[in-house]
Write an enzyme that holds these catalytic residues in place. Structure first.
Site, mmCIF file in Angstrom:
data_model
loop_
_atom_site.group_PDB
_atom_site.id
_atom_site.type_symbol
_atom_site.label_atom_id
_atom_site.label_comp_id
_atom_site.label_asym_id
_atom_site.label_seq_id
_atom_site.Cartn_x
_atom_site.Cartn_y
_atom_site.Cartn_z
ATOM 1 N N TRP A 173 -9.138 52.590 46.855
ATOM 2 C CA TRP A 173 -7.956 51.720 47.454
ATOM 3 C C TRP A 173 -7.379 51.255 46.276
ATOM 4 O O TRP A 173 -6.306 51.170 45.982
ATOM 5 C CB TRP A 173 -8.054 50.461 48.506
ATOM 6 C CG TRP A 173 -8.326 51.342 49.800
ATOM 7 C CD1 TRP A 173 -9.582 51.047 50.357
ATOM 8 C CD2 TRP A 173 -7.608 51.958 50.422
ATOM 9 N NE1 TRP A 173 -9.422 51.754 51.615
ATOM 10 C CE2 TRP A 173 -8.373 52.331 51.885
ATOM 11 C CE3 TRP A 173 -6.498 52.161 50.491
ATOM 12 C CZ2 TRP A 173 -7.865 53.193 52.811
ATOM 13 C CZ3 TRP A 173 -5.776 53.130 51.468
ATOM 14 C CH2 TRP A 173 -6.503 53.438 52.538
ATOM 15 N N ASP A 241 -5.617 42.539 45.722
ATOM 16 C CA ASP A 241 -5.658 43.114 47.140
ATOM 17 C C ASP A 241 -6.830 42.568 47.558
ATOM 18 O O ASP A 241 -7.992 42.847 47.233
ATOM 19 C CB ASP A 241 -5.606 44.531 47.058
ATOM 20 C CG ASP A 241 -5.829 45.448 48.329
ATOM 21 O OD1 ASP A 241 -5.952 44.425 49.216
ATOM 22 O OD2 ASP A 241 -5.900 46.586 48.471
ATOM 23 N N LYS A 265 -8.108 43.523 59.598
ATOM 24 C CA LYS A 265 -9.652 43.175 59.375
ATOM 25 C C LYS A 265 -10.289 41.634 59.745
ATOM 26 O O LYS A 265 -11.166 41.624 60.691
ATOM 27 C CB LYS A 265 -10.173 43.721 57.739
ATOM 28 C CG LYS A 265 -9.315 45.106 57.512
ATOM 29 C CD LYS A 265 -9.680 45.476 56.142
ATOM 30 C CE LYS A 265 -8.931 46.630 55.772
ATOM 31 N NZ LYS A 265 -9.774 47.796 56.583
#
Length: 442
Positions: A173, A241, A265
């Site tokens: 990511w 992030d 999440k």
């Protein structure tokens, strides 16, 4: 290493280098957090729901095993996102689904311009500010498009054409984020671990003088590597992030200039992303930035430039209230550490039957990838785990193998059930001692 718009013009994604019960939270931590937060959560709950979400605090250090307590034949969901949610919060949303607090309409039917939803989004924002101790000089934005969309909106808002931005790459990511930023500015890969098994140490970072910002990913969901400390980058804006470890433990927001996270999440259902950004950074978006991606415009409109994701915002508010009722992020961290220790201990004590790729010092609290000796054994493991109602254990398509995501909503009973299954499967499926039990790059 530098990434420019020319070098990634035809790239659609990153190129990999390699392939519910919460009764055992510590009472002392809970009491300390309740004192910090004034003894209660901001009120987003309907009458009577505080009882439903009330924390059942047990005895500190109680390690008694208990049977799974999920209702309605629900399974333990170890998927990486959307992930497992607090069952009592889902029951609260279910109870209010058809008729929110006596209005006669569902939250799904509610106008985002109504005073009722105004109270919901305000309470959700206030609850998050309280829970994460967000300073007053930071804006909280609720946006659509997920964290992946922020990969694009970030450089549009915080850099100018021709600027250089620094990215730290320690997994899929963070590499994806760097490649997307390369469409809009010059990207310097200030540090990279090409094995995706650790987090580059701050001392190895080759930062650019005058960079517009430094970006890193706190927890790599696929590869299970998590930074244990916040890096110091001086006066350069630090962007993080936090999609897969947001609200899993306390965070000092003041050390960051911007934090962002997908909600699906640790916060709620898919469709919502959260941005916490210093107000002084707003107002510098490029002229060509689409209105819906302009952080200043979103802030001025109270995150409602258009119809926002009404249900995910409502659900996030219930989750924030739940976390405050449980004792805040201090208590949540203790609980998450117990879950992770239980699972890692089981893997470590398997004699090499189960292996994981990441280094011990960066092991994630939230995402635990692991492998078995052969693809056939892994296929049998996943099939039998599904029959045992342990779901979502298949690894990401780019990494393969297996992975257990143990987000806030995963109760300790779920991890205990997985550990028991790991041990039982190993007994029933022994492997030859000479078999190659190392994690393979297939």
């Amino acid at each position: 290493m530098r990434i420019t718009s020319d070098s990634i013009a035809s790239t659609s994604g990153p190129t990999l280098h390699h392939s519910s019960s919460y009764s055992e939270l510590a009472p002392d931590v809970v009491e300390q957090s309740r004192s910090t937060h004034g003894g209660r959560a901001p009120n987003i709950l309907s009458p009577g729901s505080a009882e439903l979400l009330k924390a059942d605090i047990g005895t500190a250090g109680d390690t008694r095993a208990s049977a799974p307590v999920l209702s309605n034949n629900r399974a333990f969901n170890f998927a990486p996102g959307p992930g497992m949610l607090f069952e009592d919060v889902m029951l609260q949303a279910h109870r209010e689904f058809m008729n929110w607090q006596g209005t006669g309409i569902s939250i799904l039917e509610m106008s985002h311009r109504s005073p009722e939803f105004g109270s919901i989004i305000d309470a959700t924002r206030d609850s998050l500010r309280t829970l994460a101790n967000v300073p007053a000089d930071y804006e909280i934005l609720f946006v659509q498009g997920g964290a992946t969309q922020i990969f694009s909106s970030l450089p549009m808002n915080l850099s100018k054409a021709g600027d250089t931005v620094d990215y730290i790459v320690n997994g899929y990511w963070s590499e994806f984020a760097a490649q997307e930023a390369g469409r809009y500015c010059n990207v310097n890969i200030a540090a990279i671990d090409e094995t995706f098994t650790t987090c580059p140490d701050r001392a190895t970072w080759q930062l650019t003088p005058g960079a517009a910002y430094v970006h890193y990913c706190a927890n790599e969901t696929i590869h299970g590597c998590e930074y244990q400390e916040v890096p110091d980058v001086g006066d350069v804006p630090l962007i993080c992030d936090m999609s897969s470890n947001f609200l899993s433990k306390p965070l000092d927001v003041s050390k960051f200039d911007m934090i962002y996270a997908g909600a699906h999440k640790n916060v709620g259902p898919a469709g919502l992303a959260i941005i916490v950004v210093k107000k002084k950074l707003l107002g510098a978006a490029r002229p060509e930035t689409p209105l819906m991606l302009n952080f200043e415009a979103l802030a001025e409109a109270g995150s409602m430039l258009n119809t926002p994701p009404v249900f995910p915002i409502y659900f996030a508010g219930l989750v924030f209230a739940k976390l405050l009722a449980l004792g805040g992020l201090e208590a949540m961290e203790q609980y998450n550490r117990r879950k992770a220790a239980l699972l890692y201990d089981a893997l470590d004590q398997s004699g090499g039957y189960y292996t994981y790729p990441m280094r011990r010092e960066v092991r994630s609290l939230m995402n635990v990838p692991f492998a078995l000796a052969t693809p056939a054994l892994e296929a049998a493991f996943l099939a039998e785990a599904g029959e045992a109602r342990l779901l979502g254990l298949k690894g990401h398509k780019v990494a393969g193998h297996c992975r257990a995501s143990i987000y806030n909503g995963m109760p300790l009973e779920g991890v205990r059930a997985l550990v028991a299954f790991l041990k039982d499967f190993q007994k029933r499926h022994p492997v030859d001692a000479s078999a190659d039990l190392e994690m393979r790059d297939e």
